[in-house]
Design a protein around this motif. Structure first.
Motif, PDB file in Angstrom:
ATOM      1  N   THR A 185     -39.809 -48.268   2.648  1.00  0.00           N
ATOM      2  CA  THR A 185     -38.919 -48.737   1.592  1.00  0.00           C
ATOM      3  C   THR A 185     -39.577 -49.880   0.832  1.00  0.00           C
ATOM      4  O   THR A 185     -40.485 -50.531   1.337  1.00  0.00           O
ATOM      5  CB  THR A 185     -37.568 -49.229   2.158  1.00  0.00           C
ATOM      6  N   SER A 186     -39.108 -50.096  -0.386  1.00  0.00           N
ATOM      7  CA  SER A 186     -39.626 -51.201  -1.203  1.00  0.00           C
ATOM      8  C   SER A 186     -38.668 -51.443  -2.368  1.00  0.00           C
ATOM      9  O   SER A 186     -37.848 -50.577  -2.689  1.00  0.00           O
ATOM     10  CB  SER A 186     -41.017 -50.852  -1.749  1.00  0.00           C
ATOM     11  N   PRO A 187     -38.798 -52.605  -3.017  1.00  0.00           N
ATOM     12  CA  PRO A 187     -37.988 -52.825  -4.218  1.00  0.00           C
ATOM     13  C   PRO A 187     -38.270 -51.751  -5.283  1.00  0.00           C
ATOM     14  O   PRO A 187     -37.357 -51.334  -6.002  1.00  0.00           O
ATOM     15  CB  PRO A 187     -38.427 -54.206  -4.697  1.00  0.00           C
ATOM     16  N   ALA A 188     -39.516 -51.280  -5.352  1.00  0.00           N
ATOM     17  CA  ALA A 188     -39.893 -50.293  -6.365  1.00  0.00           C
ATOM     18  C   ALA A 188     -39.169 -48.967  -6.173  1.00  0.00           C
ATOM     19  O   ALA A 188     -38.809 -48.311  -7.149  1.00  0.00           O
ATOM     20  CB  ALA A 188     -41.405 -50.071  -6.357  1.00  0.00           C
ATOM     21  N   ASN A 189     -38.940 -48.553  -4.906  1.00  0.00           N
ATOM     22  CA  ASN A 189     -38.262 -47.274  -4.696  1.00  0.00           C
ATOM     23  C   ASN A 189     -36.764 -47.452  -4.405  1.00  0.00           C
ATOM     24  O   ASN A 189     -36.105 -46.532  -3.936  1.00  0.00           O
ATOM     25  CB  ASN A 189     -38.948 -46.438  -3.604  1.00  0.00           C
ATOM     26  N   LEU A 243     -22.993 -57.527   2.297  1.00  0.00           N
ATOM     27  CA  LEU A 243     -23.341 -56.182   1.833  1.00  0.00           C
ATOM     28  C   LEU A 243     -22.648 -55.791   0.536  1.00  0.00           C
ATOM     29  O   LEU A 243     -23.017 -54.792  -0.069  1.00  0.00           O
ATOM     30  CB  LEU A 243     -23.044 -55.143   2.923  1.00  0.00           C
ATOM     31  N   ARG A 244     -21.679 -56.592   0.097  1.00  0.00           N
ATOM     32  CA  ARG A 244     -20.965 -56.276  -1.141  1.00  0.00           C
ATOM     33  C   ARG A 244     -21.947 -56.319  -2.315  1.00  0.00           C
ATOM     34  O   ARG A 244     -22.498 -57.349  -2.654  1.00  0.00           O
ATOM     35  CB  ARG A 244     -19.825 -57.263  -1.367  1.00  0.00           C
ATOM     36  N   GLY A 245     -22.177 -55.149  -2.917  1.00  0.00           N
ATOM     37  CA  GLY A 245     -23.098 -55.049  -4.043  1.00  0.00           C
ATOM     38  C   GLY A 245     -24.564 -55.080  -3.644  1.00  0.00           C
ATOM     39  O   GLY A 245     -25.450 -55.021  -4.492  1.00  0.00           O
ATOM     40  N   LYS A 246     -24.833 -55.186  -2.362  1.00  0.00           N
ATOM     41  CA  LYS A 246     -26.222 -55.233  -1.871  1.00  0.00           C
ATOM     42  C   LYS A 246     -26.364 -54.305  -0.667  1.00  0.00           C
ATOM     43  O   LYS A 246     -26.958 -54.648   0.346  1.00  0.00           O
ATOM     44  CB  LYS A 246     -26.597 -56.664  -1.493  1.00  0.00           C
ATOM     45  N   GLU A 247     -25.811 -53.109  -0.808  1.00  0.00           N
ATOM     46  CA  GLU A 247     -25.813 -52.130   0.275  1.00  0.00           C
ATOM     47  C   GLU A 247     -27.224 -51.744   0.706  1.00  0.00           C
ATOM     48  O   GLU A 247     -27.423 -51.204   1.784  1.00  0.00           O
ATOM     49  CB  GLU A 247     -25.046 -50.873  -0.148  1.00  0.00           C
ATOM     50  N   TYR A 248     -28.211 -52.038  -0.128  1.00  0.00           N
ATOM     51  CA  TYR A 248     -29.601 -51.685   0.150  1.00  0.00           C
ATOM     52  C   TYR A 248     -30.272 -52.599   1.182  1.00  0.00           C
ATOM     53  O   TYR A 248     -31.317 -52.266   1.719  1.00  0.00           O
ATOM     54  CB  TYR A 248     -30.421 -51.714  -1.143  1.00  0.00           C
ATOM     55  N   VAL A 249     -29.688 -53.749   1.499  1.00  0.00           N
ATOM     56  CA  VAL A 249     -30.354 -54.717   2.384  1.00  0.00           C
ATOM     57  C   VAL A 249     -30.715 -54.109   3.742  1.00  0.00           C
ATOM     58  O   VAL A 249     -31.873 -54.195   4.169  1.00  0.00           O
ATOM     59  CB  VAL A 249     -29.542 -56.025   2.521  1.00  0.00           C
ATOM     60  N   PRO A 250     -29.793 -53.463   4.476  1.00  0.00           N
ATOM     61  CA  PRO A 250     -30.193 -52.918   5.780  1.00  0.00           C
ATOM     62  C   PRO A 250     -31.293 -51.859   5.683  1.00  0.00           C
ATOM     63  O   PRO A 250     -32.174 -51.788   6.543  1.00  0.00           O
ATOM     64  CB  PRO A 250     -28.904 -52.314   6.343  1.00  0.00           C
ATOM     65  N   SER A 251     -31.266 -51.060   4.622  1.00  0.00           N
ATOM     66  CA  SER A 251     -32.292 -50.020   4.450  1.00  0.00           C
ATOM     67  C   SER A 251     -33.684 -50.613   4.323  1.00  0.00           C
ATOM     68  O   SER A 251     -34.677 -49.957   4.657  1.00  0.00           O
ATOM     69  CB  SER A 251     -31.999 -49.184   3.202  1.00  0.00           C
ATOM     70  N   SER A 252     -33.773 -51.845   3.853  1.00  0.00           N
ATOM     71  CA  SER A 252     -35.076 -52.480   3.627  1.00  0.00           C
ATOM     72  C   SER A 252     -35.856 -52.706   4.916  1.00  0.00           C
ATOM     73  O   SER A 252     -37.041 -53.007   4.875  1.00  0.00           O
ATOM     74  CB  SER A 252     -34.902 -53.804   2.880  1.00  0.00           C
ATOM     75  N   TYR A 253     -35.213 -52.553   6.070  1.00  0.00           N
ATOM     76  CA  TYR A 253     -35.903 -52.732   7.352  1.00  0.00           C
ATOM     77  C   TYR A 253     -36.607 -51.463   7.821  1.00  0.00           C
ATOM     78  O   TYR A 253     -37.338 -51.491   8.803  1.00  0.00           O
ATOM     79  CB  TYR A 253     -34.920 -53.236   8.421  1.00  0.00           C
TER      80      TYR A 253
END
Length: 170
Positions: A94-98, A80-90
């Motif tokens: 959500t999308s890479p665009a938003n 999760l270091r620097g990629k805190e968005y990974v869990p939210s992607s589930y």
């Protein structure tokens, strides 16, 4: 019940739990269905970068009699270091665009595959990240004495597509 068919469930949270007490107050916290434990893992992982202590308490609750090991804690920290968005992607919507921004109600979809129930006492369920091409597995183990399903292993934190706002090539 015919376990050979692919099945999916949607679990929706009106509000994401931020403490163990809030998580325990949710109907899914009964852990009587394996997809409940899988779904509850997502808000706990989302909380990790903000309040690791509370997230750890929540995940240890989901792990049941065997809490997170030091190695598992280090693994989550590294992923999760620097990629805190990974869990939210589930979460749906959500999308890479938003930038994997979440908003309520918060819905997670959990699915089976024909081999999900191949190992007695365990189930492997799959969750789809909006930043990945294929679903990611979560393995749960049943505690026979209580009928509860607990988190045994998760493979949800692999890399996904960067948010568009962070991608220099977009």
């Amino acid at each position: 019940m015919n376990w050979n068919k692919n099945k999916s469930w949607q679990v929706t949270f009106d509000k994401l739990p931020t403490t163990l007490d809030m998580l325990r107050g949710l109907p899914e916290a009964s852990l009587q269905e394996p997809h409940y434990a899988a779904a509850l893992l997502i808000p706990a992982l989302c909380l990790w970068p903000v309040n690791q202590k509370a997230a750890l308490e929540m995940i240890n609750f989901l792990k049941g009699p065997q809490g997170l090991s030091t190695r598992e804690i280090q693994f989550i920290n590294e992923r999760l270091r620097g990629k805190e968005y990974v869990p939210s992607s589930y979460f749906e919507g959500t999308s890479p665009a938003n930038g994997y921004k979440i908003s309520g109600p918060y819905t997670v979809t959990i699915s089976t595959v024909p081999t999900s129930y191949d190992e007695a006492g365990y189930v492997k369920l799959y969750l789809q990240s909006s930043g990945a091409d294929s679903p990611r597995p979560v393995q749960l183990r049943k505690k026979e004495s209580s009928g509860e399903w607990f988190l045994w292993d998760q493979m949800l934190l692999s890399d996904i597509r960067q948010p568009v706002s962070e991608d220099p090539w977009s």
